[in-house]
Design an enzyme around this catalytic site. Sequence first.
Site, mmCIF file in Angstrom:
data_model
loop_
_atom_site.group_PDB
_atom_site.id
_atom_site.type_symbol
_atom_site.label_atom_id
_atom_site.label_comp_id
_atom_site.label_asym_id
_atom_site.label_seq_id
_atom_site.Cartn_x
_atom_site.Cartn_y
_atom_site.Cartn_z
ATOM 1 N N PRO A 26 0.854 -1.196 0.000
ATOM 2 C CA PRO A 26 0.000 0.000 0.000
ATOM 3 C C PRO A 26 0.886 1.242 0.000
ATOM 4 O O PRO A 26 1.271 1.750 1.041
ATOM 5 C CB PRO A 26 -0.789 -0.139 1.315
ATOM 6 C CG PRO A 26 0.110 -0.920 2.209
ATOM 7 C CD PRO A 26 0.929 -1.828 1.331
ATOM 8 N N ASP B 268 6.183 2.610 1.462
ATOM 9 C CA ASP B 268 5.235 1.609 1.944
ATOM 10 C C ASP B 268 4.579 2.151 3.208
ATOM 11 O O ASP B 268 5.241 2.323 4.233
ATOM 12 C CB ASP B 268 5.980 0.302 2.221
ATOM 13 C CG ASP B 268 5.044 -0.864 2.536
ATOM 14 O OD1 ASP B 268 3.925 -0.613 3.016
ATOM 15 O OD2 ASP B 268 5.462 -2.017 2.321
ATOM 16 N N HIS B 269 3.267 2.389 3.149
ATOM 17 C CA HIS B 269 2.572 3.001 4.275
ATOM 18 C C HIS B 269 2.473 2.067 5.478
ATOM 19 O O HIS B 269 2.114 2.501 6.581
ATOM 20 C CB HIS B 269 1.167 3.454 3.843
ATOM 21 C CG HIS B 269 0.833 4.835 4.295
ATOM 22 N ND1 HIS B 269 1.063 5.277 5.575
ATOM 23 C CD2 HIS B 269 0.295 5.899 3.626
ATOM 24 C CE1 HIS B 269 0.668 6.536 5.686
ATOM 25 N NE2 HIS B 269 0.209 6.944 4.508
ATOM 26 N N ARG B 270 2.776 0.781 5.292
ATOM 27 C CA ARG B 270 2.781 -0.138 6.431
ATOM 28 C C ARG B 270 3.981 0.106 7.330
ATOM 29 O O ARG B 270 3.950 -0.205 8.526
ATOM 30 C CB ARG B 270 2.809 -1.591 5.936
ATOM 31 C CG ARG B 270 1.604 -2.024 5.124
ATOM 32 C CD ARG B 270 1.810 -3.412 4.557
ATOM 33 N NE ARG B 270 2.954 -3.451 3.636
ATOM 34 C CZ ARG B 270 3.408 -4.565 3.057
ATOM 35 N NH1 ARG B 270 2.818 -5.729 3.315
ATOM 36 N NH2 ARG B 270 4.426 -4.523 2.235
#
Length: 475
Positions: free
Chosen positions: A268, A445-447
């Site tokens: 994401p 990566d938004h994680r």
Amino acid sequence: MTVKTFTLPDLGEGLTEAELVTWLVQVGDTVAVDQPIAEVETAKSAVEVPCPFAGTVRQLHGASGQTLDVGAPLISVDTGAGDGVPAPQGGGPKGGQTYREEERAGADPAAAAETAEDGSGNVLIGYGTPGGGSSGRRRRPKKAPSATPAQAAATGAAHDAMASAPRLAPTVISPIVRKLAKDRGVDISTVRGSGPGGLILRRDVVTAAASPEAAPVPAAAPVAAPVAAPAAEAVDARTGLEVAGRVPVSGVRKVIAEAMTRSRTEIPEATVWVDVDATELVELRAALKARDPENAPGLMALIARFVLAGLARYPDLAARIETREDGSQEIVRFDGVNLGFAAQTDRGLVVPNIRGAHRLSARGLDAELKRLAERARSGKASPAELSGSTFTLNNYGVFGTDGAAAIINHPEVAILGIGRIIDRPWVVDGQLAVRKLTQLSLAFDHRVCDGGVAGGFLRMVADAVENPVSVLADL
């Protein structure tokens, strides 16, 4: 007659297949131990595969353009064992040069190490022929007695007979010698070798290239040439247009497609960008080049140095996400950075990486960028050089573009893109001026992190580009 079949060796780094680009020998040719027999292209690089057997080629398993699995039959060789006919070994008599010795630029054949009868132990991406000693020691060759005139004449006659033997594969072991012949337009099969047993050395290719009778090397067919469409499919049913050809998705293009699909599917990602005044950086680079034209680092190396400083402060952007067996995920942080950079080659886009880049200066980074880019474009980069990066730089400005939403190089968690540097109007101290502007864009990566970390990293790199002298003083 004893026929031995050599299978496609393990090419390392998890690679399980390779595309057969071209055969370097034909059925009926005589081959020596460690003589290159085929050029194959993996998802990582193009390499020449040496044969561990000496003898006569009986069968070639596969055609150019075919994809072979690791462990599949590659070539069958009649070694001549049991029929009283000795097979040639190691490119000539004992004492001849192995290809690694030839790569060291023309070592004296008389000073070369003895070659083992069943192989030299030379290694090609995780593969080695038998005979390599585990201790790494080399036996000192025995001093041969001086040859009499009669013996010298007999040796010369034997050399001439071997060199003129019909259907004899060119006795050349070194890939560097082959490349030299290709670059200089010399047909390697017409070159007479001056090494032991007719072994072709660098000096032989140079001499042949200087001769007006040097035969040109026929142009190699492109690996991924469009395949003519069958007559039944001359017209595409959906578009109504004629089908001009079909190109298999294989090699590097196949790996790129799989990696990009996995990146978009699993990560994401979010993107942030900023316009940057690079005027002072361009001026600094010009001053360094004026002072030391040979060793001045390029703009890419200077920006890479700023990126590494930013990653030291924001290490999550050079981390990796791993999924455990129970389905839970964890962020893996590393002590240091392997800096990858996108390199466009004839085979597609690849990402060489500078291992331990955080330990290098701007000059050291510049040297590695040039070295790895050249190896990647020539198809000689090893799997280790094309994998293992933890953060990637993508200089798409070389293609004349200002910005891009780059796709993260899975399994990394971030990628920084650099646009072209051009003159643009910019406000400086309340006054409109013409400055050198570029755009930096960061996909992350938004994680792994949120916008605060990504923005802090990007702003730090941008500030370094705008005020390089003050930042370099702290690096």
